[in-house]
Write a protein that holds these residues in place. Structure first.
Motif, PDB file in Angstrom:
ATOM      1  N   GLY A 198      63.890  36.317  25.200  1.00 51.27           N
ATOM      2  CA  GLY A 198      64.904  34.953  25.645  1.00 51.27           C
ATOM      3  C   GLY A 198      63.437  35.160  26.917  1.00 51.27           C
ATOM      4  N   PRO A 199      64.115  33.378  27.528  1.00 50.62           N
ATOM      5  CA  PRO A 199      63.106  32.911  28.885  1.00 50.62           C
ATOM      6  C   PRO A 199      63.298  35.072  29.943  1.00 50.62           C
ATOM      7  CG  PRO A 199      64.794  30.954  28.243  1.00 50.62           C
ATOM      8  CD  PRO A 199      65.726  32.997  27.496  1.00 50.62           C
ATOM      9  N   ALA A 200      63.870  35.356  29.758  1.00 52.25           N
ATOM     10  CA  ALA A 200      63.717  36.810  30.426  1.00 52.25           C
ATOM     11  C   ALA A 200      62.739  37.501  30.013  1.00 52.25           C
ATOM     12  CB  ALA A 200      65.159  37.396  31.034  1.00 52.25           C
ATOM     13  N   THR A 201      62.277  37.395  28.791  1.00 51.67           N
ATOM     14  CA  THR A 201      61.884  38.311  28.602  1.00 51.67           C
ATOM     15  C   THR A 201      61.119  38.059  27.643  1.00 51.67           C
ATOM     16  OG1 THR A 201      62.687  38.483  26.207  1.00 51.67           O
ATOM     17  CG2 THR A 201      63.800  40.248  27.997  1.00 51.67           C
ATOM     18  N   LEU A 202      60.041  36.888  27.474  1.00 55.51           N
ATOM     19  CA  LEU A 202      59.075  36.043  27.051  1.00 55.51           C
ATOM     20  C   LEU A 202      57.837  35.981  27.755  1.00 55.51           C
ATOM     21  CD1 LEU A 202      60.929  33.434  24.596  1.00 55.51           C
ATOM     22  CD2 LEU A 202      59.376  35.528  23.627  1.00 55.51           C
TER      23      LEU A 202
END
Lengths: 279, 279
Positions: free
Chosen positions: B5-9
């Motif tokens: 998601g946004p936090a891990t990409l």
């Protein structure tokens, strides 16, 4: 049977004021479906002022089944934003009078029932998006067969406020894949007419055990190449009234809506996008 | 597996210019999925100028599979509207070189293959709407499992123009009812990333006999409480090139897209509507 369309519905392109005049003068006494396309039609709930704040909050917390499009001041029978000439006591085809949550009588005007402490709530209605679907050439079986739309109580609870609580009621229309996609696009653009669907294809997920046995309206067959599509429904507040049992309330009769002057935002854009093949 | 998601990409919130710089300097050599959310990513087709008018018209007549977002002048390796610094010879992670409709080699830049008569077409890509779905918290199984999206040739024919013809290729993502509705709402708002789906739930209607055997990409299981949803796919032009056999062509390698400076119209509005629970 062919679905009535813009060419065969006598009041499809009538103005809202004209439809209200026909209701007021007793020339339209029943359904307002297929009338004044492009304008918001509304479910009506009238309650004594003491209950108005709680019901107002209930609508704001449950915008899918109860999309608030207008509200009167206590004792006033006009809502100027919905029509300069509007008289809430006469301009619906038919009313229902409720006492302690029980329907006691229907009436064609409120001469005998009006109270000076009533607050009127106008809540958007699926007729508005059905008109948009009709304008985009999307057939609906209940209209083709001249029957009532199928409606079901669900296992989705309204967010309760004060004395008001109950299940979300949904309406169901079966569509083939192409029309599902268009119906989602069109209805999602009209939040004041319940917005996008709440379910596609899996009725058991919202507590509907038998799609052939609606709780309100008529049964609608779903063909093998179709899926049932469910929208939150303006019957919800009537179910909530029945459950909440206020001492006194007035509503429209089913299908006999208030036709307002409020245009459906983006309506012409939707029809134009359909015409160009974009929807 | 949790979906990235946004936090891990790492490049979800990177600027398009930053992603292009990483491609140009060889630090990104493969997929651009999950990068530069909010901006249009593009499939690339480069053709000799003699074929450009016909292919241009082909794109305009087939906007679902081939949504044209930019086009270069003959021999130019920039498209200013898609990025001031853009160099089409270096700014994609990987390219494919085609001769007579046959893939002959892949390359990380076009130093050895550039021709002064090439016209470049940039066609919108589903990564853009997948980023929007990701930003709205909608999981996609192929991303969760780190596999390629399932793609299928259909019985829907592209509108042919000159030498260019072939079937529409579609990608498939399975969703539960709630996410189908959101995915239709979101994708229909992004016509430059293929727009709304072309099919929901009935693959045989578009000529897909076995959903478990995609023509491109990896198989994706569809659970019992899900329906397969199909979108027109940017692989279509590569299938058209293979069928039309132009003497020379260059494309991006699958998944290795051009990341453009063109913002997705309404992207922030979609994310904000999701945040407020309206989508």
């Amino acid at each position: 049977m062919a679905q009535p369309g813009p060419a065969t519905l006598p009041y499809f392109n009538a103005s809202p004021a004209e439809v209200r005049r026909l209701c007021r003068t007793g020339q339209v006494t029943d359904m307002t479906a297929g009338m004044a396309a492009g304008y918001i039609q509304a479910n009506i709930v009238m309650l004594p002022a003491a209950l108005a704040d709680a019901f107002h909050e209930f609508c704001l917390k449950n915008p899918r089944p109860c999309p608030l499009v207008g509200m009167s001041r206590p004792g006033e029978y006009g809502i100027p934003a919905l029509g300069a000439d509007l008289d809430l006591r006469t301009d619906l085809p038919r009313y229902r009078i409720w006492r302690n949550g029980v329907l006691v009588v229907e009436a064609s005007d409120l001469g005998d029932y009006w109270q000076d402490d009533l607050v009127t709530f106008a809540l958007g209605c699926s007729f508005s998006f059905e008109n948009a679907l009709t304008a985009c050439g999307i057939p609906m079986r209940h209209l083709q067969t001249g029957r009532g739309v199928s409606m079901y109580r669900t296992n989705i609870a309204c967010t309760p406020v004060g004395p008001f609580s109950g299940p979300v009621v949904v309406s169901m229309r079966p569509f083939r894949s192409q029309d599902i996609i268009k119906a989602v696009e069109i209805s999602s653009a009209i939040p004041l007419a319940h917005g996008s669907p709440v379910q596609i294809g899996f009725p058991a997920e919202i507590g509907i055990a038998d799609i052939g046995t609606p709780d309100y309206g008529d049964a609608t067959p779903v063909a093998e190449d179709e899926l049932p599509v469910f929208w939150a429904c303006g019957v919800t507040p009537q179910a909530v009234l029945a459950a909440s049992m206020p001492e006194f309330a007035i509503t429209h009769a089913p299908g006999a809506m208030l036709v307002t002057d409020m245009p459906i935002a983006h309506y012409q854009d939707l029809v134009e996008r359909h015409r160009r093949g974009v929807i």
